[in-house]
Design a protein around this motif. Structure first.
Motif, PDB file in Angstrom:
ATOM      1  N   PHE A  16       0.817  -1.213   0.000  1.00  7.48           N
ATOM      2  CA  PHE A  16       0.000   0.000   0.000  1.00  7.48           C
ATOM      3  C   PHE A  16       0.854   1.267   0.000  1.00  7.48           C
ATOM      4  O   PHE A  16       0.541   2.237  -0.693  1.00  7.48           O
ATOM      5  CB  PHE A  16      -0.926   0.003   1.211  1.00  7.48           C
ATOM      6  N   LEU A  17       1.937   1.253   0.778  1.00  6.84           N
ATOM      7  CA  LEU A  17       2.752   2.461   0.910  1.00  6.84           C
ATOM      8  C   LEU A  17       3.858   2.555  -0.134  1.00  6.84           C
ATOM      9  O   LEU A  17       4.225   3.660  -0.544  1.00  6.84           O
ATOM     10  CB  LEU A  17       3.379   2.509   2.312  1.00  6.84           C
ATOM     11  N   GLY A  18       4.390   1.399  -0.559  1.00  4.02           N
ATOM     12  CA  GLY A  18       5.535   1.439  -1.467  1.00  4.02           C
ATOM     13  C   GLY A  18       5.269   1.005  -2.884  1.00  4.02           C
ATOM     14  O   GLY A  18       6.107   1.198  -3.765  1.00  4.02           O
ATOM     15  N   ARG A  21      -0.305   1.871  -3.628  1.00  2.00           N
ATOM     16  CA  ARG A  21      -1.592   1.604  -2.984  1.00  2.00           C
ATOM     17  C   ARG A  21      -2.240   0.294  -3.449  1.00  2.00           C
ATOM     18  O   ARG A  21      -3.420   0.245  -3.789  1.00  2.00           O
ATOM     19  CB  ARG A  21      -2.541   2.788  -3.171  1.00  2.00           C
ATOM     20  N   VAL A  22      -1.432  -0.741  -3.470  1.00  2.00           N
ATOM     21  CA  VAL A  22      -1.922  -2.071  -3.822  1.00  2.00           C
ATOM     22  C   VAL A  22      -1.791  -2.972  -2.602  1.00  2.00           C
ATOM     23  O   VAL A  22      -0.702  -3.093  -2.039  1.00  2.00           O
ATOM     24  CB  VAL A  22      -1.131  -2.670  -5.000  1.00  2.00           C
ATOM     25  N   LEU A  34     -10.105  -1.099  -6.428  1.00  2.00           N
ATOM     26  CA  LEU A  34     -10.336  -1.265  -7.858  1.00  2.00           C
ATOM     27  C   LEU A  34     -11.687  -0.672  -8.262  1.00  2.00           C
ATOM     28  O   LEU A  34     -11.793   0.024  -9.286  1.00  2.00           O
ATOM     29  CB  LEU A  34     -10.287  -2.751  -8.214  1.00  2.00           C
ATOM     30  N   GLY A  35     -12.711  -0.938  -7.446  1.00  2.00           N
ATOM     31  CA  GLY A  35     -14.023  -0.376  -7.757  1.00  2.00           C
ATOM     32  C   GLY A  35     -14.020   1.140  -7.742  1.00  2.00           C
ATOM     33  O   GLY A  35     -14.577   1.795  -8.641  1.00  2.00           O
ATOM     34  N   LEU A  44      -7.298   6.831  -8.035  1.00  2.00           N
ATOM     35  CA  LEU A  44      -6.863   5.557  -7.468  1.00  2.00           C
ATOM     36  C   LEU A  44      -6.425   4.610  -8.579  1.00  2.00           C
ATOM     37  O   LEU A  44      -6.944   4.650  -9.693  1.00  2.00           O
ATOM     38  CB  LEU A  44      -8.005   4.921  -6.665  1.00  2.00           C
ATOM     39  N   PRO A  45      -5.448   3.737  -8.279  1.00  2.00           N
ATOM     40  CA  PRO A  45      -4.936   2.838  -9.312  1.00  2.00           C
ATOM     41  C   PRO A  45      -5.970   1.782  -9.699  1.00  2.00           C
ATOM     42  O   PRO A  45      -6.811   1.383  -8.891  1.00  2.00           O
ATOM     43  CB  PRO A  45      -3.713   2.200  -8.652  1.00  2.00           C
TER      44      PRO A  45
END
Length: 221
Positions: A16-18, A21-22, A34-35, A44-45
Motif C-alpha cells: 500500500f505504501l511502497g 496503494r496495492v 479497484l471499484g 486511485l490505481p
C-alpha cells in the motif's frame, strides 16, 4: 499461523505504501480500491490492484491443486509451498536492492509476485484449518471476537487466538511501514525470514510422519 499473519501485515504495508496503494494480502481492500478506481475516485490505481488480484487468484488455484486430497496436518506439500513463497520474497528483496525505487511496471511486478505468495499462503492456512487463522485477513476474526467470544464467553484458547491474530497483523503493518522508510528490501527480507522460520519449525516439529506401506501377505501354498 500467527507468524504468517504477521507476514501479511508486513507485505500489505509494503504494497500500500511502497507499491502504489496495492494490497498484496487483503484482496477485499484491492477489490474496493479497484471499484473506486474504475469510478475515477481520487486517481486511485486500477491496473495494479487488478493484476495483484489475478496473481493472488492464480497462485491460490495452483496451491489448491497441489494440496488437493492431502491428509490432515502438516505435510511435505505445505513445506514446499511455503518454501517457494519464502524464496519469492527473498528474490524480491534482492531485486529491491538493485532497484530501490521501481517504476510503475516494476511496482506491478513486485505487487503481483507478493500477492501470489499470499494466495498460496491463504490456501495453506485453509488446509491446516486452524480456526480464525486465515493469515491474510482478520475481518471475520474480529467479528468472531466481538460477536461470539465476547457475547458467548468462549474459552481462553479461542479468545487468545482471535485477539492475537488481530494484534499481530497490526504489528506487522507497523513493522512494514517503519522498515519501508529504511529501504524497500528490508521489510521484504523480514517477511522472507519469518516465512522460512515457519517452514523450518513446521517441517521439523509439526510434519506428520509418512505411514509405512502395508506389507502384502505372501501366498503360501
Amino acid at each position: 499461523m500467527v507468524a504468517l499473519t504477521f507476514v501479511t501485515g508486513v507485505v500489505d504495508a509494503v504494497g500500500f505504501l511502497g507499491l502504489d496503494r496495492v494490497f498484496t494480502g487483503n484482496m477485499t481492500g484491492n477489490i474496493v480500491i479497484l471499484g473506486m478506481g474504475v469510478a475515477g475516485a481520487d486517481d486511485l490505481p486500477v491496473l495494479g490492484p487488478a493484476i495483484a488480484l489475478a496473481g493472488f487468484t492464480a497462485a491460490a488455484w495452483v496451491a489448491g491443486l497441489v494440496l488437493r486430497g492431502m491428509p490432515p496436518g502438516w505435510q511435505v506439500r505445505i513445506t514446499t509451498l511455503l518454501g517457494i513463497g519464502g524464496l519469492v520474497l527473498a528474490g524480491l528483496a534482492i531485486a529491491a536492492l538493485a532497484d530501490p525505487l521501481p517504476g510503475a511496471q516494476g511496482q506491478i511486478v513486485f505487487a503481483t509476485a507478493t500477492a501470489a505468495v499470499m494466495g498460496q499462503q491463504a490456501m495453506v492456512a485453509r488446509a491446516l484449518a486452524v480456526r480464525d487463522m486465515t493469515t491474510v485477513v482478520v475481518t471475520s476474526t474480529l467479528a468472531g471476537l466481538a460477536g461470539e467470544t465476547w457475547v458467548q464467553g468462549y474459552p481462553g484458547a479461542l479468545f487468545n487466538r482471535r485477539l492475537v491474530a488481530i494484534v499481530v497483523i497490526f504489528l506487522g503493518a507497523v513493522a512494514g511501514a517503519l522498515l519501508l522508510k529504511v529501504h524497500l528490501a528490508v521489510p521484504l527480507a523480514l517477511a522472507s525470514a519469518v516465512t522460512f522460520a515457519v517452514v523450518l519449525v513446521g517441517h521439523r516439529t509439526l510434519r506428520e510422519p509418512a505411514k509405512p506401506a502395508r506389507a502384502r501377505p505372501l501366498n503360501v501354498r
